[in-house]
Design a protein around this motif. Structure first.
Motif, short mmCIF file in Angstrom:
data_model
loop_
_atom_site.label_atom_id
_atom_site.label_comp_id
_atom_site.label_asym_id
_atom_site.label_seq_id
_atom_site.Cartn_x
_atom_site.Cartn_y
_atom_site.Cartn_z
N TYR A 188 0.86 -1.18 0.00
CA TYR A 188 0.00 0.00 0.00
C TYR A 188 0.90 1.23 0.00
O TYR A 188 2.02 1.20 0.52
CB TYR A 188 -0.89 0.04 1.25
N SER A 189 0.40 2.31 -0.58
CA SER A 189 1.18 3.54 -0.57
C SER A 189 0.26 4.73 -0.31
O SER A 189 -0.92 4.72 -0.67
CB SER A 189 1.93 3.74 -1.90
N LEU A 190 0.83 5.73 0.32
CA LEU A 190 0.10 6.95 0.65
C LEU A 190 1.01 8.13 0.33
O LEU A 190 2.11 8.23 0.87
CB LEU A 190 -0.28 6.96 2.13
N THR A 191 0.56 9.00 -0.57
CA THR A 191 1.37 10.15 -0.96
C THR A 191 1.09 11.32 -0.02
O THR A 191 -0.05 11.74 0.14
CB THR A 191 1.06 10.57 -2.41
N LEU A 192 2.14 11.81 0.60
CA LEU A 192 2.04 12.96 1.50
C LEU A 192 2.59 14.19 0.78
O LEU A 192 3.77 14.22 0.39
CB LEU A 192 2.85 12.69 2.78
N LYS A 193 1.74 15.17 0.58
CA LYS A 193 2.14 16.38 -0.13
C LYS A 193 2.29 17.55 0.84
O LYS A 193 1.37 17.84 1.59
CB LYS A 193 1.12 16.73 -1.22
N PHE A 194 3.45 18.16 0.83
CA PHE A 194 3.73 19.30 1.68
C PHE A 194 3.84 20.53 0.79
O PHE A 194 4.79 20.66 0.01
CB PHE A 194 5.02 19.08 2.48
N LYS A 195 2.88 21.39 0.88
CA LYS A 195 2.80 22.55 -0.01
C LYS A 195 4.09 23.35 0.04
O LYS A 195 4.54 23.78 1.10
CB LYS A 195 1.62 23.44 0.42
N GLY A 196 4.69 23.54 -1.13
CA GLY A 196 5.91 24.33 -1.22
C GLY A 196 7.17 23.59 -0.82
O GLY A 196 8.27 24.13 -0.88
N GLN A 197 7.00 22.29 -0.38
CA GLN A 197 8.18 21.55 0.07
C GLN A 197 8.36 20.21 -0.65
O GLN A 197 9.38 19.55 -0.49
CB GLN A 197 8.08 21.28 1.58
N GLY A 198 7.36 19.83 -1.44
CA GLY A 198 7.48 18.58 -2.16
C GLY A 198 6.56 17.51 -1.60
O GLY A 198 5.64 17.80 -0.84
N GLU A 199 6.82 16.27 -1.96
CA GLU A 199 5.97 15.18 -1.52
C GLU A 199 6.81 13.95 -1.18
O GLU A 199 7.96 13.83 -1.60
CB GLU A 199 4.94 14.82 -2.59
N PHE A 200 6.18 13.07 -0.40
CA PHE A 200 6.84 11.85 0.03
C PHE A 200 5.84 10.71 -0.05
O PHE A 200 4.66 10.87 0.29
CB PHE A 200 7.34 11.99 1.48
N ILE A 201 6.29 9.53 -0.52
CA ILE A 201 5.41 8.37 -0.63
C ILE A 201 5.67 7.43 0.54
O ILE A 201 6.76 6.88 0.70
CB ILE A 201 5.63 7.61 -1.96
N TYR A 202 4.65 7.28 1.37
CA TYR A 202 4.70 6.40 2.54
C TYR A 202 4.27 5.01 2.09
O TYR A 202 3.15 4.82 1.61
CB TYR A 202 3.76 6.95 3.62
N LYS A 203 5.15 4.02 2.20
CA LYS A 203 4.89 2.67 1.70
C LYS A 203 4.73 1.68 2.84
O LYS A 203 5.47 1.71 3.81
CB LYS A 203 6.02 2.22 0.78
N VAL A 204 3.75 0.79 2.68
CA VAL A 204 3.49 -0.23 3.69
C VAL A 204 3.44 -1.59 2.99
O VAL A 204 2.50 -1.89 2.26
CB VAL A 204 2.16 0.02 4.43
N PRO A 205 4.44 -2.45 3.19
CA PRO A 205 4.44 -3.78 2.57
C PRO A 205 3.37 -4.68 3.16
O PRO A 205 2.94 -4.50 4.31
CB PRO A 205 5.84 -4.31 2.86
N VAL A 206 2.93 -5.65 2.37
CA VAL A 206 1.87 -6.58 2.77
C VAL A 206 2.41 -8.01 2.78
O VAL A 206 3.12 -8.42 1.86
CB VAL A 206 0.67 -6.50 1.81
N VAL A 207 2.09 -8.76 3.83
CA VAL A 207 2.43 -10.17 3.91
C VAL A 207 1.13 -10.96 3.94
O VAL A 207 0.28 -10.73 4.80
CB VAL A 207 3.27 -10.49 5.17
N LYS A 208 0.96 -11.88 2.98
CA LYS A 208 -0.25 -12.70 2.89
C LYS A 208 0.10 -14.11 3.38
O LYS A 208 0.72 -14.89 2.66
CB LYS A 208 -0.77 -12.72 1.46
N LEU A 209 -0.30 -14.41 4.60
CA LEU A 209 0.11 -15.65 5.23
C LEU A 209 -0.25 -16.88 4.41
O LEU A 209 0.55 -17.80 4.27
CB LEU A 209 -0.52 -15.75 6.63
#
Length: 281
Positions: free
Chosen positions: A129-150
């Motif tokens: 899963y990914s979540l894009t964090l946008k900081f106005k005037g400072q750019g953006e960062f992609i927060y990534k969360v890996p998934v494990v399917k048992l």
């Protein structure tokens, strides 16, 4: 539905209270780390429910050796809000433990992982899963969360990664199949799953020293309890269910005897220390 998911919630919390060695193996297996099994673990528990009371089990943030934190969220079914919740709890943890330095304050998020215990609708569960964090005037960062399917992990891989404490949840692998078709073949496959893939593998890992005897007894006991909740209603399995019930009674006795042995060992050690102190004095 709420009651059923509370059962898995309690089961997942229970495996996280096994020995530090077993839990360290879980962290190493899920996150690809290589912590020694004598590392210290600090638990940072969080609890929550979603509106339908059916998707979220539990999540926990574990800190290893007082420095590195890992966020595990256990899920039964798909949840489109999951990445937001993981971020929210990660932020809460990092804010609570915010770092103040000469250059200002900083937040260090725990390393996250979403663990799907049930097979779910495999086509709809992403590997990340990914979540894009946008900081106005400072750019953006992609927060990534890996998934494990048992249920997608083979028994061989579970052994190689020493994810032993997840074995009881393999019972979910045949839940829908048996429910849909109560054939002799499916019932025999389930019995083999319980006795060979789960219980025998737990015993083998106890002998190999990957888990303690107490861990093994607790995992087998948990396997039997989950089995009773999921499969004991099927008449075709009545004889097998009774044999498992008898084994559960034996396990209760084994646990008691083991506790007595451990207490006796501790008493002997204390007596030895007392004698040493007397000799010094």
């Amino acid at each position: 539905m709420k009651e059923i998911h509370q059962i898995y919630d309690k089961a997942f919390k229970r495996i996280l209270t096994l020995s530090d060695k077993a839990v360290i193996h879980l962290i190493n297996g899920l996150f690809g780390t290589d912590y020694p099994t004598d590392s210290t673990i600090t638990y940072n528990w969080t609890e929550h429910e979603n509106k339908e009371l059916k998707k979220t089990l539990s999540d926990s943030i574990l800190t290893i050796n007082g420095t590195n934190s890992y966020h595990i969220e256990a899920q039964m079914t798909e949840d489109e809000e999951i990445v937001f919740r993981v971020f929210e709890y990660g932020f809460g943890h990092s804010y609570k433990n915010r770092i103040v330095g000469d250059a200002g304050e900083s937040l260090e998020f725990p390393q996250p992982c979403i663990l799907y215990l049930d097979e779910g609708k495999k086509d709809f569960i992403p590997d990340e899963y990914s979540l894009t964090l946008k900081f106005k005037g400072q750019g953006e960062f992609i927060y990534k969360v890996p998934v494990v399917k048992l249920q997608n992990i083979s028994l061989r891989e579970l052994n190689e990664k020493k994810l032993i404490i997840l074995l009881p949840f393999l019972l979910l692998k045949l839940r829908k199949k048996v429910q849909k078709l109560r054939t002799k073949e499916n019932m025999e496959e389930l019995q083999s799953l319980v006795m060979n893939d789960i219980i025998q593998t737990i015993r083998q890992n106890e002998e190999a020293g990957n888990i303690s005897r107490t861990d093994a007894l607790d995992l087998i006991d948990l396997t039997m309890k989950l089995y009773m909740k999921i499969y004991s209603k099927y008449e075709e399995l009545e004889d097998f269910t009774m044999r498992l019930y008898d084994q559960s009674m034996e396990l209760a006795s084994d646990k008691y005897e083991k506790t007595v042995e451990e207490l006796e060992d501790e008493v002997q050690e204390l007596e030895g220390e007392v004698q040493e102190l007397k000799s010094v004095m």
